[in-house]
Structure formats: structure tokens, C-alpha cells
Design an enzyme around this catalytic site. Sequence first.
Site, short mmCIF file in Angstrom:
data_model
loop_
_atom_site.label_atom_id
_atom_site.label_comp_id
_atom_site.label_asym_id
_atom_site.label_seq_id
_atom_site.Cartn_x
_atom_site.Cartn_y
_atom_site.Cartn_z
N ASN A 45 0.83 -1.21 0.00
CA ASN A 45 0.00 0.00 0.00
C ASN A 45 0.86 1.26 0.00
O ASN A 45 0.53 2.25 -0.67
CB ASN A 45 -0.92 0.01 1.22
CG ASN A 45 -2.04 -1.00 1.14
OD1 ASN A 45 -2.28 -1.59 0.09
ND2 ASN A 45 -2.73 -1.22 2.24
N ARG A 375 -11.28 -4.97 -13.13
CA ARG A 375 -10.20 -5.87 -12.71
C ARG A 375 -10.76 -7.28 -12.74
O ARG A 375 -11.83 -7.54 -12.20
CB ARG A 375 -9.72 -5.55 -11.29
CG ARG A 375 -9.21 -4.14 -11.09
CD ARG A 375 -8.57 -3.99 -9.71
NE ARG A 375 -8.44 -2.58 -9.34
CZ ARG A 375 -7.49 -1.77 -9.77
NH1 ARG A 375 -6.57 -2.23 -10.61
NH2 ARG A 375 -7.44 -0.51 -9.38
N ARG A 405 -5.94 1.22 -12.77
CA ARG A 405 -4.56 1.40 -12.31
C ARG A 405 -3.90 0.09 -11.91
O ARG A 405 -4.42 -0.67 -11.11
CB ARG A 405 -4.52 2.39 -11.14
CG ARG A 405 -3.09 2.70 -10.69
CD ARG A 405 -3.07 3.72 -9.59
NE ARG A 405 -3.44 5.04 -10.08
CZ ARG A 405 -4.30 5.85 -9.47
NH1 ARG A 405 -4.91 5.45 -8.39
NH2 ARG A 405 -4.56 7.04 -9.96
N HIS A 435 -16.09 2.14 -14.13
CA HIS A 435 -15.89 1.46 -12.85
C HIS A 435 -17.14 0.68 -12.45
O HIS A 435 -17.12 -0.09 -11.49
CB HIS A 435 -15.52 2.49 -11.78
CG HIS A 435 -15.02 1.91 -10.51
ND1 HIS A 435 -15.73 1.98 -9.33
CD2 HIS A 435 -13.86 1.26 -10.21
CE1 HIS A 435 -15.04 1.40 -8.36
NE2 HIS A 435 -13.91 0.94 -8.87
N TYR A 468 -12.46 -10.06 -0.71
CA TYR A 468 -13.16 -8.79 -0.54
C TYR A 468 -14.61 -9.04 -0.17
O TYR A 468 -15.24 -9.96 -0.68
CB TYR A 468 -13.13 -7.96 -1.83
CG TYR A 468 -11.78 -7.47 -2.27
CD1 TYR A 468 -10.59 -7.94 -1.71
CD2 TYR A 468 -11.67 -6.51 -3.27
CE1 TYR A 468 -9.36 -7.48 -2.13
CE2 TYR A 468 -10.44 -6.04 -3.70
CZ TYR A 468 -9.29 -6.53 -3.12
OH TYR A 468 -8.06 -6.07 -3.55
N ARG A 564 -13.96 2.27 5.37
CA ARG A 564 -12.75 1.47 5.61
C ARG A 564 -11.49 2.30 5.52
O ARG A 564 -10.61 2.20 6.36
CB ARG A 564 -12.66 0.31 4.61
CG ARG A 564 -11.31 -0.40 4.67
CD ARG A 564 -11.22 -1.57 3.74
NE ARG A 564 -11.58 -1.31 2.38
CZ ARG A 564 -10.76 -0.81 1.44
NH1 ARG A 564 -9.53 -0.46 1.75
NH2 ARG A 564 -11.17 -0.64 0.20
N HIS A 592 -15.22 -3.98 1.23
CA HIS A 592 -15.21 -3.36 -0.09
C HIS A 592 -16.59 -2.93 -0.58
O HIS A 592 -16.71 -2.20 -1.55
CB HIS A 592 -14.59 -4.34 -1.10
CG HIS A 592 -14.23 -3.75 -2.42
ND1 HIS A 592 -14.98 -3.96 -3.55
CD2 HIS A 592 -13.20 -2.95 -2.79
CE1 HIS A 592 -14.43 -3.32 -4.57
NE2 HIS A 592 -13.34 -2.70 -4.14
#
Length: 685
Positions: A45, A375, A405, A435, A468, A564, A592
Site C-alpha cells: 500500500n 479488474r 490502475r 468502474h 473482498y 474502511r 469493499h
Amino acid sequence: MPEQNRILCRELSLLAFNRRVLAQAEDQNVPLLERLCFLCIVSSNLDEFFEVRMAWLKRENKLHPRRRLDNGKMPSETIADVTEAARSLIRHQYDLFNNVLQPELAREGIHFYRRRNWTDTQKKWIEDYFDRELLPILTPIGLDPSHPFPRPLNKSLNFAVELDGTDAFGRPSGMAIVQAPRILPRVVPLPSELCGGGHGFVFLSSILHAHVGKLFPGMNVKGCHQFRLTRDSDLTVDEEDVQNLRAAIQNELHDREYGDGVRLEVADTCPAYIRDFLLAQFKLTAAELYQVKGPVNLVRLNAVPDLVDRPDLKFPPHTQGRLKALGKNGSIFKLIRRAPILLHHPYQSFNPVVEMMREAAADPAVLAVKMTIYRTGTRSELVRALMKAALAGKQVTVVVELMARFDEANNVNWAKQLEEAGAHVVYGVFGYKVHAKMALVIRREDGVLKRYAHLGTGNYHQGTSRIYTDFGLITADEQITADVNTLFMEITGLGKPGRLNKLYQSPFTLHKMVIDRIARETEHAKAGKPARITAKMNSLIEPTVIEALYRASAAGVQIDLIVRGMCTLRPGVKGLSENIRVRSIIGRQLEHARVYCFHNNGADDTFISSADWMGRNFFRRIETAAPITAPELKKRVIREGLEMALADNTHAWLMQPDGGYIRAAPAEGESEADLQNDLWTLLGG
């Protein structure tokens, strides 16, 4: 409260999130090897933090040095604050690894051997390993006018080697650079018999330090110093200059490895003159230098748990709940026609979504399939099903977001394969990331076309669906499926935004919906009616939403937010936000899901969404929010997504007005409530 103090710094909030993750690595109740994993997660991270957020601050400071950010400070002031916080976090990381985790691992027979502690037999094995595995592929680069300083790849491991003597051509040598290829493991396991029957590891950097002299025969090695450069990894494509987005992305991916430097990491034993030399090479200042007590890349320690067969030091496995009505020969479309299906991952399996796509590929009644991909991983049964559907002659349309990304290369690869299979591949809308997580199947039934849709809060990624927490809705609702079809038409075609029946979308209606719903609760509170907002998301940083929440709080609306990660709202400030409570839940699963619930006089308007409450999600992305109206499903979303999270007193962190967090704990006489374990008990197999 002064205007500049109403919004917290997003970068400091992001570092505070990573401090909460690091607390998992400190927690004695977490299995030991999992604690090591949490340490690695923080390092990963932080890499992204420097590549993206710190890089952005540097660019902003260069372009607009006097412009104040949302937190009321100028970029240079924010950089100073963030640098101090990052240094503190990194020191804490290495202290934890060196002084807590390594000794605890050693007590369990898992050792990281330092050079000074190698036995003679270990030294012999390590030298053989160097000769066999490393020496043939390492390329030393001596620095002289004909060998300029090489450009290290982003986050690669490198060594500055100080030399004394003359080489084969009579050249005096002062320094050389050795780059460690990424294919090499950063942690090398030793044979068990060399470790007393336990598990032993040596760092690649230690092996190179010990034997780097073999790369420079006849020379005297005076010093060997590891370093790692983190670069700006922002990927930009100029719309006016691009004819083919996929080709442009591929070119940019190469260039990203050589972006401007933002951080230089060296070991704390590195001499000052070497540090200064490296800083000068990368045009960095001393403020961008990070000296660490250990290997410069803790991320690669994530290989260790997979190499150690110790189930007692890992989380026990869970069994996902399965859709019982979906038997071996049952049709998922028949199930969806009966009633909408709500899935809560990872507690419930992602398999019904995969099964829906598999069945669509094989079913002769299915005419068309559409899906978005943000993703999806390197292996995807969903994408394979889409390719099978295309090869079977069905109309398959896939919106692949090439600008996701750090997943750009993977998505480019899938886009190629889908096109080769005959699918129509669209790369979204230039300037707006797609997204939204949505899929649509169009099937002929009794001479009529029938639509089936899936809408989710998380990606179409089978790997992360086991880690997630996310909600997914599978429905045949005519208005929702018509809306999904309209959204696909907007993305793939040209024209004005279509009018939607039930869904809300960014960048057109979602932000207004959220602001309007907050305003309605505000008016209800002013009128003396019960008013409440409960929402769960990954990040909350959009200023107009924050100000709307402040107004609602001042009017008496009770607001509970489960955020979160980043949160730049200040909760619990008298006269500003005293009715707002913010908590963050950090546990085994990554929280998530995005869920919004507005009381609305008892109607409890409830939505699941792909969007966080951030400017990018509202204004620079294509997102969806779907209402959950079926009474049983709404009850589940409110209970599982919100109420149980608000009751958690074991993994919840309570946000304070200054942006700090205090870990929740059961009150005296109160039983423990653990959101994730309780959901496994409720929904797992």
C-alpha cells in the site's frame, strides 16, 4: 470551525488507514504468518501511496505551489506533514518486523538468517546457489564516461558497489551498479536440513552482499549498498493525440517504469556519500530519502507463508455458502425469474455469477451477452465464458477499462483475446473510467426477448471475490435490466444520456441523488421527524457531500458511516458534526461493499453501488447505484451490510475529530461482536 479545518488531509487519512492495517500485524490474536501478510500489505500500500498520492502532491507543488488543497493547506505544507507521517509509519513497520515478528517466527522454527549468523554448511549452500542461480544472469555496470548511470526500473532492487583497483582494460574503478532482475526471489528458502529441520530463509540482498565480488574478479569490493527507487506511476494519455487507446496504453506502460523519482530507499548502514550520490542521480532531496533497518522491500516477504506448511500459523479455511436452489441440472435463469438473488461475498460463493455466464455461453436461447471489466485477474472463467459465447456466434460486447490502475497490462491482454474470439470490445469512454460492475444477458423465451442483469459493488474477479466483501444483485426486473441496457448503449454508442427508471449513474445523476437524499433527511429532521443516514464505503472525501452531511448533522440527522479507508470528514465536532459517527473495520476480509441507506420516514431507501463518495467516482467515472426494493433482500443488506458492522466491537476503529482512530472494545458485560466471523457463521457453508 474555520473553513480550512473542516476537511482533513486525504493523504494523512490514507496513512492512518495503513496504520490500522499494521495493527493487524501487531495483534496477537491474528495467526503469526497472517501477521506477516498484513505487514506486507502495508508495504504494498505504501508503494502505491508514493507512486500515486505523493507523486500527485509533488506535481501539484510544482504546478500550483500557492493553491490551497481541500484540507486548507498548500502542497508544500501537506508534503511536509505527509512525509513526517510516512516516516513514522515505516519506522514502526521495521521495528515490528525486526523486534517482534522475527523473534516470534524464530520461536516457531521459521528463521531469517543474517550473514553474520550463517553456519559453514549454510555458507557453502548459499555460495553454490549464487554461482548456479545468480552469477549467470547478473550484469554489473561499471560507472565511467562510456557506462553512464543506468535507469533503474520502478521499485526494482539495485546495489551500488564501491570498488578499488583497476579492471582488465587498466581502467581505475570507483563504483558499479548491479540490478537484481525481478524474476529473482527476494527471499530464498534454505533446505530444511540446514535449518535444524525448521524453515530457513535468506534475503537476496544478503546473498549479493556476500558474493558480489565474484562479479568483479581481481577487484577489491569496499562496500555494497542496496537501494530502491519508487517512481511516479501516473499513466496519462492525451485524448487529442490518440487514435488507438490500446496501443497508446501499451506505450505508456513502458514509460511508467521510468517516471520521475518520488522516493529513494536505502539501508540505514548506507554511508552518507553514497546516499548523496544516489539522490543527485535521481534529482531527489534529502526529504525524499528513506533509510530502513532491513531489506528495502518488505512486500516480497509475502512469499514466505506459501513456503511454510504450518496451518496452525494461518487463518483456518472457511467454506463459502452456496446457492442451494442451483442444483446440478438447474437453470440459473429459471431461479432469477422466480425472484432476484442477492449474493454477499466472500461469505457466499461468486459461483452463481460464473454459472450465469457459462450457461449464457452454452444456451442456444441466449442471443447476446454484455459485461464490464475493470479488474478480473490473470485467470478468469468469466472471460473464458465470454469468449466461448462469442465463438458460439452470440453477440458479445465487453467494455474493458484499459485505465484500471496497475491492471492495464492485464486488461490489454484480455481485450486482445476477446477480440480474437469475435467479441465486440469497447474501451469505455475517453476521460471517464468505467468502474461500474454490470453484466447483461438477453435470452429469447416464448418468442419474447427477456433480459437478466447482474450489478455488483466489486469486480468480476474470482480471486478477490474470496477476500473482498461485496454485494451482488442478479435480477430480471424489467426496469433495472432496461436501465443496464441503456447504460451499455451510452458507453458503446454515441448520444445523450438515456433516462433511467431505477438506477442512478455517474457522472450524471448519482451525485445529485446522494445530495438530494441527504437534504431530504435534513428537512425531515428540521420537521421533527426521525431522520437517519447509514452508509458503508471505502472512502469519503468529496467536499460537497461532506458539507451536506455537516448540514444534516446540524439539523439533527443521526449519521453512521462505515468507511474502511480515507475519510476527510471530521466526526463528533460540537456544532459541526456532533451527530456523525465514523468507524472503520479492518479484519481478515477487505471491506469493499458500498451500501447507502436513507431512512426516508421509515421507507429505508437502500442502494448498493460501485461508487465511493469521492470526486472521481461522482464526476470522472461511470458508476451505478441500484436500489434494493425486495423486502427480504433489503432486510439482508441493511442487517449484513450496515447493522452488523455498527455492532462490531472487535475489529472496528472509531474515528476521532482530529482524524485519529481508537479501537473499539466490548463494554463491561457486553459480548463480543465480530462482523466477519458472524457473517461466516450466518452465510458460510
